[in-house]
Design an enzyme around this catalytic site. Structure first.
Site, PDB file in Angstrom:
ATOM      1  N   THR A 409     -54.007 -18.368  94.235  1.00  0.00           N
ATOM      2  CA  THR A 409     -52.753 -17.892  94.796  1.00  0.00           C
ATOM      3  C   THR A 409     -52.722 -16.429  94.373  1.00  0.00           C
ATOM      4  O   THR A 409     -53.751 -15.876  94.024  1.00  0.00           O
ATOM      5  CB  THR A 409     -51.549 -18.706  94.274  1.00  0.00           C
ATOM      6  OG1 THR A 409     -50.379 -18.242  94.891  1.00  0.00           O
ATOM      7  CG2 THR A 409     -51.345 -18.552  92.808  1.00  0.00           C
ATOM      8  N   THR A 427     -48.355 -17.959  97.720  1.00  0.00           N
ATOM      9  CA  THR A 427     -49.546 -18.800  97.798  1.00  0.00           C
ATOM     10  C   THR A 427     -49.644 -19.516  99.132  1.00  0.00           C
ATOM     11  O   THR A 427     -48.633 -19.686  99.824  1.00  0.00           O
ATOM     12  CB  THR A 427     -49.503 -19.870  96.678  1.00  0.00           C
ATOM     13  OG1 THR A 427     -50.711 -20.622  96.692  1.00  0.00           O
ATOM     14  CG2 THR A 427     -48.339 -20.832  96.858  1.00  0.00           C
ATOM     15  N   GLU A 448     -50.126 -26.851 100.898  1.00  0.00           N
ATOM     16  CA  GLU A 448     -49.349 -26.986  99.662  1.00  0.00           C
ATOM     17  C   GLU A 448     -49.012 -28.428  99.321  1.00  0.00           C
ATOM     18  O   GLU A 448     -48.796 -28.763  98.150  1.00  0.00           O
ATOM     19  CB  GLU A 448     -48.057 -26.169  99.789  1.00  0.00           C
ATOM     20  CG  GLU A 448     -47.554 -25.609  98.481  1.00  0.00           C
ATOM     21  CD  GLU A 448     -48.451 -24.504  97.957  1.00  0.00           C
ATOM     22  OE1 GLU A 448     -48.851 -24.595  96.789  1.00  0.00           O
ATOM     23  OE2 GLU A 448     -48.773 -23.564  98.713  1.00  0.00           O
ATOM     24  N   SER A 473     -46.809 -24.936  89.722  1.00  0.00           N
ATOM     25  CA  SER A 473     -47.039 -24.386  88.383  1.00  0.00           C
ATOM     26  C   SER A 473     -46.768 -22.899  88.350  1.00  0.00           C
ATOM     27  O   SER A 473     -46.998 -22.246  87.325  1.00  0.00           O
ATOM     28  CB  SER A 473     -48.496 -24.619  87.979  1.00  0.00           C
ATOM     29  OG  SER A 473     -48.792 -25.980  88.022  1.00  0.00           O
ATOM     30  N   GLY A 494     -53.319 -22.262  89.939  1.00  0.00           N
ATOM     31  CA  GLY A 494     -52.869 -23.654  89.884  1.00  0.00           C
ATOM     32  C   GLY A 494     -52.176 -23.905  88.557  1.00  0.00           C
ATOM     33  O   GLY A 494     -51.423 -23.056  88.065  1.00  0.00           O
TER      34      GLY A 494
HETATM   35  N1  GLU Z   1     -50.239 -24.638  94.594  1.00  0.00           N
HETATM   36  C1  GLU Z   1     -50.189 -23.990  93.329  1.00  0.00           C
HETATM   37  C2  GLU Z   1     -48.854 -24.184  92.654  1.00  0.00           C
HETATM   38  O1  GLU Z   1     -47.856 -24.103  93.298  1.00  0.00           O
HETATM   39  C3  GLU Z   1     -50.395 -22.535  93.461  1.00  0.00           C
HETATM   40  C4  GLU Z   1     -51.687 -22.216  94.049  1.00  0.00           C
HETATM   41  C5  GLU Z   1     -52.708 -22.133  93.005  1.00  0.00           C
HETATM   42  O2  GLU Z   1     -52.696 -21.165  92.248  1.00  0.00           O
HETATM   43  O3  GLU Z   1     -53.490 -23.025  92.944  1.00  0.00           O
HETATM   44  O4  GLU Z   1     -48.788 -24.368  91.502  1.00  0.00           O
END
Ligand code: GLU
Length: 594
Positions: A409, A427, A448, A473, A494
């Site tokens: 992201t 992201t 997502e 996260s 993530g």
């Molecule tokens: N989907 C992740 C989250 O919302 C962000 C994307 C990532 O950095 O993997 O935590």
């Protein structure tokens, strides 16, 4: 291990420094027009640290950084500049961010000395239920219509500009339109990310056409143009978000999600999505109270659920503050415990015990579990019930594993001459989102909804549901001292986002590092897993000591890609980006001199 008294001394110096911070309204006089280059930063060169006055920008990408800087120099504020940068990242970092993604903004409003947060997280369609992802192989969900959430970014940009900005969406999109139309230079990261995705990009006609011109990833050094995206941004600027939310662009997104443009003859099984135009029309941005913990006299603000960023970073900081000494062992153990609680209690559900998770009483009870040796795996969640005994072990409870999350992201920090601060994670989830470009529109869809727990997992707060937002996260973080900004930071990665933010704070305030050192230092991430993932430099430095105390490590080539800005006092700013991770980031200031 660092003696806490020394660490407190270091923090005292730091907190004292913030007293010198000038009144926001008078932090810096309006800047005279000047060349965007500085002697140390000829055009075309990224640098990881910049110091100066009148506003600062830290991003992963020079084009996005410049979009923000130019917006600031033309009189825009931090929110205007942050939206301009985010839209530009949708062009130059299209595999991490884009208009069809989502994100979280933490914002310090200098005039009112108040922290706000804006939740632009993607949502599940109303047809999604707790069992919609059950039995779906994760890899199949990653590249599917099913995992595409209702996008939040465009609504978030409009909301943020209307609520805190000074310019229109059309104006904020201008720098991004220019980069998309004229093109940007393909760097190694863009090339490598395209190559890593080529196996699935080639299976969609629209994606192959845009990102695999002539059948292969664009070479490093070539100019990449995205005229479709330039036109999409132009139309968005003219028509506003209604073009997407309930309008014709939304209809195209729904059509793409329901009937992904799979190349004829492809063997790929692509599950269709559940999204309807009514889901887009129903999308809402939410302004939420920030999470807040007080740490060594500083106030640390973060993102509340549906992100677990604020609660998990905050709980870990509280645990560390309850310990007599803090070093790498304590950092890992506090993180392990906070992740156990995150998994059990945090999601987009009513009744998350946020105040208790962030209470000193709960942190004291959790801190008591940290001993000389690493805890047995997995750590069980605690009981944030308001009744905390002195050094009572948490009652046995089932541990919730930390599910896999994509590593990508992006995060940016912008500050302006008035002292406003934006920390912004945006992201599309996986690198390359769901791999599907909306035909003729130049942008990828997010995946997502893979952030939900797939189940079956009765009682898990992060199971899918109609209109629900998957637990995130993302941890955009702003630290105030005496009500004035001291530091703003965040990262992609993530669930490692949480540990990267936490580790930078520990490095800065417990291990006595400067901010550039704290960002560059080798990282490790303990998320209630049997092994701690760590960069080689961390194992080299602390591995022997920590292994002797029962920690086990698994190598990780690279963790996070942080961006940060520190307020040094007297209106002086230090913007900090990564020196090397993900090809190095970009730190810029409006003016090097006062
Ligand atoms: N989907 C992740 C989250 O919302 C962000 C994307 C990532 O950095 O993997 O935590």
């Amino acid at each position: 291990m660092i003696n806490r008294r020394l660490a407190v001394f270091a923090a005292g110096v730091l907190a004292g420094g913030s007293v010198l911070f000038a009144q926001p309204a008078a932090a810096s006089p309006p800047q005279s027009p000047q060349s965007p280059q500085s002697p140390q930063s000829p055009r075309g060169e990224k640098r990881a640290v910049a110091e100066g006055y009148g506003g600062a920008v830290s991003t992963v990408d020079l084009d996005a950084g410049r979009a923000a800087l130019e917006t600031l120099r033309r009189g825009g504020n931090a929110m205007d500049a942050a939206v301009a940068a985010a839209a530009t990242l949708g062009v130059t970092e299209p595999y991490s961010a884009g208009l069809a993604g989502g994100g979280f903004i933490v914002y310090y409003d200098a005039r009112h000395r108040k922290v706000h947060t804006i939740d632009g997280r993607e949502t599940a369609p109303r047809a999604m239920t707790a069992s919609s992802l059950e039995g779906v192989p994760f890899e199949e969900a990653v590249t599917s219509g099913l995992s595409a959430g209702v996008p939040g970014s465009v609504a978030q940009w409009e909301f943020a500009l209307r609520r805190f900005g000074t310019i229109s969406l059309a104006r904020a999109l201008r720098p991004a339109i220019e980069v998309a139309a004229k093109g940007f230079t393909v760097d190694q990261t863009f090339h490598d990310q395209t190559a890593a995705n080529a196996g699935r990009f080639k299976d969609f006609t629209s994606t192959a056409e845009l990102y695999l011109p002539g059948g292969s990833p664009p070479p490093v050094g070539s100019t990449f143009r995205n005229p479709d995206l330039a036109e999409t941004y132009r139309r968005l600027g003219r028509s506003g978000g209604d073009w997407l939310y309930g309008g014709p662009l939304g209809a195209e997104i729904v059509a793409t999600v329901k009937r992904p443009p799979v190349v004829p003859g492809s063997a790929r099984r692509v599950r269709p999505g559940l999204m309807e135009p009514s889901d887009l029309a129903a999308y809402r941005v939410v302004e939420r109270p920030a999470t807040k913990v007080t740490y060594k006299g500083m106030d640390v603000y973060g993102m509340a659920p549906p992100s677990s960023g604020g609660s998990t970073v905050g709980e870990a900081l509280n645990i560390l503050e309850a310990l007599p000494e803090v070093g790498p062992h304590e950092y890992l153990e506090a993180s392990r415990l906070a992740f156990a609680d995150r998994g059990r209690y945090v999601g987009d559900v009513p009744g998350v015990p946020l105040a208790e998770l962030l209470s000193d009483g709960f942190a004291g009870e959790r801190a008591c579990l940290i001993g000389e040796r690493a805890m047995a795996h997995p750590a069980a969640p605690g009981n944030p019930d308001g009744a905390y005994g002195p050094c009572e072990a948490a009652p046995p409870a089932r541990a919730t594993p930390t599910p896999a999350e994509g590593p990508e992201t992006t995060h940016l920090v912008v500050t302006d001459r008035w002292g406003n601060v934006v920390a912004y994670n945006i992201t599309i989830e996986s690198t390359g989102g769901n791999g599907i470009v909306v035909p003729g529109r130049g942008f990828l869809l997010n995946n997502e909804l893979t952030d939900f727990t797939f189940g079956p997992a009765p009682g898990d707060p992060n199971l899918p549901g109609p209109g629900k937002r998957p637990r995130s996260s993302m941890a955009p973080t702003i630290v105030l001292s005496g009500g004035r900004p001291l530091l703003a930071l965040g990262s992609p990665g993530g669930s490692t986002i949480i540990t990267t933010v936490l580790q930078i704070l520990v490095n800065r305030w417990e291990l006595g590092m400067t901010l550039p050192e704290a960002v560059a230092a080798p990282r490790a991430t303990q998320r209630n897993t049997a092994q701690t993932q760590a960069e080689a430099g961390f194992v080299d430095r602390y591995g022997a000591e920590l292994t002797a105390r029962g920690h086990a490590f698994a190598p990780s080539p690279e963790i996070g890609a942080a961006t940060a800005v520190e307020f040094l006092g007297g209106g002086r700013l230090r913007a900090v980006a990564e020196p090397t991770r993900r090809g190095g980031g970009s730190a810029l200031v409006v003016s090097e001199r006062r």
